[in-house]
Design a protein around this motif. Structure first.
Motif, PDB file in Angstrom:
ATOM      1  N   ASN A   1       0.744  -1.099  -0.003  1.00  0.00           N
ATOM      2  CA  ASN A   1       0.213  -0.018  -0.049  1.00  0.00           C
ATOM      3  C   ASN A   1       0.824   1.242  -0.078  1.00  0.00           C
ATOM      4  N   SER A   2       2.130   1.181   0.441  1.00  0.00           N
ATOM      5  CA  SER A   2       2.584   2.361   0.588  1.00  0.00           C
ATOM      6  C   SER A   2       3.363   2.791  -0.631  1.00  0.00           C
ATOM      7  N   LYS A   3       3.362   1.623  -1.659  1.00  0.00           N
ATOM      8  CA  LYS A   3       4.033   1.879  -2.923  1.00  0.00           C
ATOM      9  C   LYS A   3       2.943   2.452  -3.830  1.00  0.00           C
ATOM     10  N   LEU A   4       1.733   2.447  -3.595  1.00  0.00           N
ATOM     11  CA  LEU A   4       0.598   2.864  -4.156  1.00  0.00           C
ATOM     12  C   LEU A   4      -0.085   4.122  -3.814  1.00  0.00           C
ATOM     13  N   VAL A   5       0.689   5.101  -3.259  1.00  0.00           N
ATOM     14  CA  VAL A   5       0.247   6.357  -2.584  1.00  0.00           C
ATOM     15  C   VAL A   5      -0.247   7.197  -3.648  1.00  0.00           C
ATOM     16  N   LYS A   6       0.810   7.104  -4.849  1.00  0.00           N
ATOM     17  CA  LYS A   6       0.673   8.135  -5.695  1.00  0.00           C
ATOM     18  C   LYS A   6      -0.729   7.825  -6.697  1.00  0.00           C
ATOM     19  N   GLY A   7      -1.037   6.439  -6.559  1.00  0.00           N
ATOM     20  CA  GLY A   7      -2.240   6.232  -7.517  1.00  0.00           C
ATOM     21  C   GLY A   7      -3.607   5.991  -6.775  1.00  0.00           C
ATOM     22  N   ARG A   8      -3.732   6.288  -5.546  1.00  0.00           N
ATOM     23  CA  ARG A   8      -4.832   6.167  -4.694  1.00  0.00           C
ATOM     24  C   ARG A   8      -5.894   7.058  -5.250  1.00  0.00           C
ATOM     25  N   ASP A   9      -5.361   8.437  -5.192  1.00  0.00           N
ATOM     26  CA  ASP A   9      -6.224   9.538  -5.622  1.00  0.00           C
ATOM     27  C   ASP A   9      -6.579   9.561  -7.096  1.00  0.00           C
ATOM     28  N   LYS A  10      -6.259   8.626  -8.072  1.00  0.00           N
ATOM     29  CA  LYS A  10      -6.823   8.608  -9.236  1.00  0.00           C
ATOM     30  C   LYS A  10      -7.888   7.926  -9.570  1.00  0.00           C
ATOM     31  N   PRO A  11      -8.521   8.070 -10.519  1.00  0.00           N
ATOM     32  CA  PRO A  11      -9.891   7.379 -11.066  1.00  0.00           C
ATOM     33  C   PRO A  11      -9.650   5.816 -11.085  1.00  0.00           C
ATOM     34  N   ILE A  12     -10.650   5.118 -11.021  1.00  0.00           N
ATOM     35  CA  ILE A  12     -10.475   3.509 -10.957  1.00  0.00           C
ATOM     36  C   ILE A  12      -9.689   3.053 -11.890  1.00  0.00           C
ATOM     37  N   ILE A  13      -9.822   3.516 -13.111  1.00  0.00           N
ATOM     38  CA  ILE A  13      -9.158   2.810 -14.280  1.00  0.00           C
ATOM     39  C   ILE A  13      -7.665   3.199 -14.370  1.00  0.00           C
ATOM     40  N   SER A  14      -7.549   4.538 -13.761  1.00  0.00           N
ATOM     41  CA  SER A  14      -6.156   4.959 -13.894  1.00  0.00           C
ATOM     42  C   SER A  14      -5.460   4.361 -12.735  1.00  0.00           C
ATOM     43  N   CYS A  15      -5.834   4.082 -11.601  1.00  0.00           N
ATOM     44  CA  CYS A  15      -5.710   3.630 -10.374  1.00  0.00           C
ATOM     45  C   CYS A  15      -5.017   2.113 -10.760  1.00  0.00           C
ATOM     46  N   LEU A  16      -5.959   1.576 -11.536  1.00  0.00           N
ATOM     47  CA  LEU A  16      -5.741  -0.056 -11.620  1.00  0.00           C
ATOM     48  C   LEU A  16      -4.129  -0.056 -12.704  1.00  0.00           C
ATOM     49  N   GLU A  17      -4.274   0.849 -13.622  1.00  0.00           N
ATOM     50  CA  GLU A  17      -3.166   0.913 -14.586  1.00  0.00           C
ATOM     51  C   GLU A  17      -2.023   1.222 -13.963  1.00  0.00           C
ATOM     52  N   PHE A  18      -2.062   2.179 -12.947  1.00  0.00           N
ATOM     53  CA  PHE A  18      -0.851   2.435 -11.817  1.00  0.00           C
ATOM     54  C   PHE A  18      -0.214   1.281 -11.183  1.00  0.00           C
ATOM     55  N   ILE A  19      -1.438   0.328 -10.738  1.00  0.00           N
ATOM     56  CA  ILE A  19      -0.926  -0.864 -10.050  1.00  0.00           C
ATOM     57  C   ILE A  19      -0.355  -1.905 -10.676  1.00  0.00           C
ATOM     58  N   LYS A  20      -0.833  -1.865 -12.040  1.00  0.00           N
ATOM     59  CA  LYS A  20      -0.439  -2.886 -13.123  1.00  0.00           C
ATOM     60  C   LYS A  20       0.931  -2.592 -13.673  1.00  0.00           C
ATOM     61  N   GLU A  21       1.284  -1.363 -13.832  1.00  0.00           N
ATOM     62  CA  GLU A  21       2.646  -0.906 -14.038  1.00  0.00           C
ATOM     63  C   GLU A  21       3.714  -1.338 -13.041  1.00  0.00           C
ATOM     64  N   TYR A  22       3.069  -0.855 -11.760  1.00  0.00           N
ATOM     65  CA  TYR A  22       4.066  -1.058 -10.748  1.00  0.00           C
ATOM     66  C   TYR A  22       4.515  -2.799 -10.576  1.00  0.00           C
ATOM     67  N   LEU A  23       3.548  -3.522 -10.697  1.00  0.00           N
ATOM     68  CA  LEU A  23       3.706  -5.045 -10.743  1.00  0.00           C
ATOM     69  C   LEU A  23       4.693  -5.168 -11.956  1.00  0.00           C
ATOM     70  N   MET A  24       4.335  -4.981 -13.004  1.00  0.00           N
ATOM     71  CA  MET A  24       5.239  -5.135 -14.190  1.00  0.00           C
ATOM     72  C   MET A  24       6.683  -4.800 -14.082  1.00  0.00           C
ATOM     73  N   LYS A  25       7.109  -3.574 -13.319  1.00  0.00           N
ATOM     74  CA  LYS A  25       8.285  -3.225 -13.178  1.00  0.00           C
ATOM     75  C   LYS A  25       9.018  -3.995 -12.063  1.00  0.00           C
ATOM     76  N   ARG A  26       7.993  -4.510 -11.079  1.00  0.00           N
ATOM     77  CA  ARG A  26       8.558  -5.204  -9.733  1.00  0.00           C
ATOM     78  C   ARG A  26       8.852  -6.916 -10.552  1.00  0.00           C
ATOM     79  N   ASN A  27       8.160  -7.262 -11.264  1.00  0.00           N
ATOM     80  CA  ASN A  27       8.277  -8.539 -11.781  1.00  0.00           C
ATOM     81  C   ASN A  27       9.541  -8.900 -13.074  1.00  0.00           C
ATOM     82  N   GLY A  28       9.683  -7.693 -13.643  1.00  0.00           N
ATOM     83  CA  GLY A  28      10.781  -7.490 -14.756  1.00  0.00           C
ATOM     84  C   GLY A  28      10.271  -8.540 -15.952  1.00  0.00           C
TER      85      GLY A  28
END
Length: 233
Positions: free
Chosen positions: A54-81
């Protein structure tokens, strides 16, 4: 485990009846280890992992639902390589680049054999992440390599004998020249200028005319604040 759980619950009832009645409202398989199933395969009963996520998703929490999910997806993509990258452009364009297969969803890399701008952005990301990039020329198709060019021009045209010594062909088909229709007027000796070349010529003429006009304007003298005297005086 269940008998031990029941014994502890009896102690809790004797100690605080209100707490005992409150906790009975929650099913034991949600919070008691004695009633857990073996599906989780985990010995951690804390939420530290969720808090870190949750601490890594602070910047994406205030976005709309689709933008928030896109932010989470991009973070997981960068983490998994991996060898696949998602490249975004300034005009809301988005493409997928596969560095292993040398492919991009814009299809310019496959069609031309030269890495597109999305592939170049992916290479920069790989360098920033200290990933092995290798020689840059390997990302270009082999037809552009210097070794391929040398091999292409390694053959030479062999000399031939005089025409009278050529062997006769056994082919039954007789090749005749195509019909020729002479056009009216003088034949053209120069090739036709394309539209792009015509535009460049017109632009060069306009630029030359504007430069000559500016030169004439700077060379002409102004009569303002000057005394005019006739030739007789």
């Amino acid at each position: 485990m269940i008998p031990k759980f029941e014994a502890v619950m009896v102690e809790l009832r004797n100690y605080d009846i209100e707490a005992y009645q409150w906790i009975l409202k929650i099913p034991p398989h949600h919070w008691a280890r004695s009633h857990f199933s073996g599906r989780a395969i985990s010995n951690m009963l804390l939420n530290n992992l969720c808090e870190v996520f949750n601490s890594k998703l602070v910047k994406g929490r205030d976005k709309p639902i689709i933008s928030c999910l896109e932010f989470i997806k991009e973070y997981l993509m960068k983490r998994n390589g991996g060898q696949k990258y998602q490249v975004k452009g300034p005009w809301n364009d988005q493409y997928m680049v596969d560095m292993e297969k040398r492919e991009c969803s814009c299809r310019k890399w496959e069609l031309t054999g030269i890495p597109c701008k999305h592939a170049i952005a992916s290479l920069n990301e790989m360098v920033d992440n200290n990933e092995k990039v290798g020689e840059l020329y390997t990302y270009v198709h082999k037809v552009y390599w210097l070794d391929t060019w040398k091999e292409m021009y390694s053959f030479k045209v062999e000399p031939i004998k005089i025409r009278a010594m050529w062997p006769k062909s056994d082919c039954p088909t007789t090749l005749v020249p195509p019909p020729h229709n002479k056009a009216i007027g003088r034949p053209t000796k120069k090739r036709r200028i394309t539209t792009e070349e015509m535009i460049e010529i017109q632009q060069c003429k306009r630029q030359a005319n504007s430069q000559s006009q500016n030169y004439n304007e700077t060379q002409s003298l102004s009569r303002k604040f000057l005394t005019v005297i006739c030739s007789n005086c």
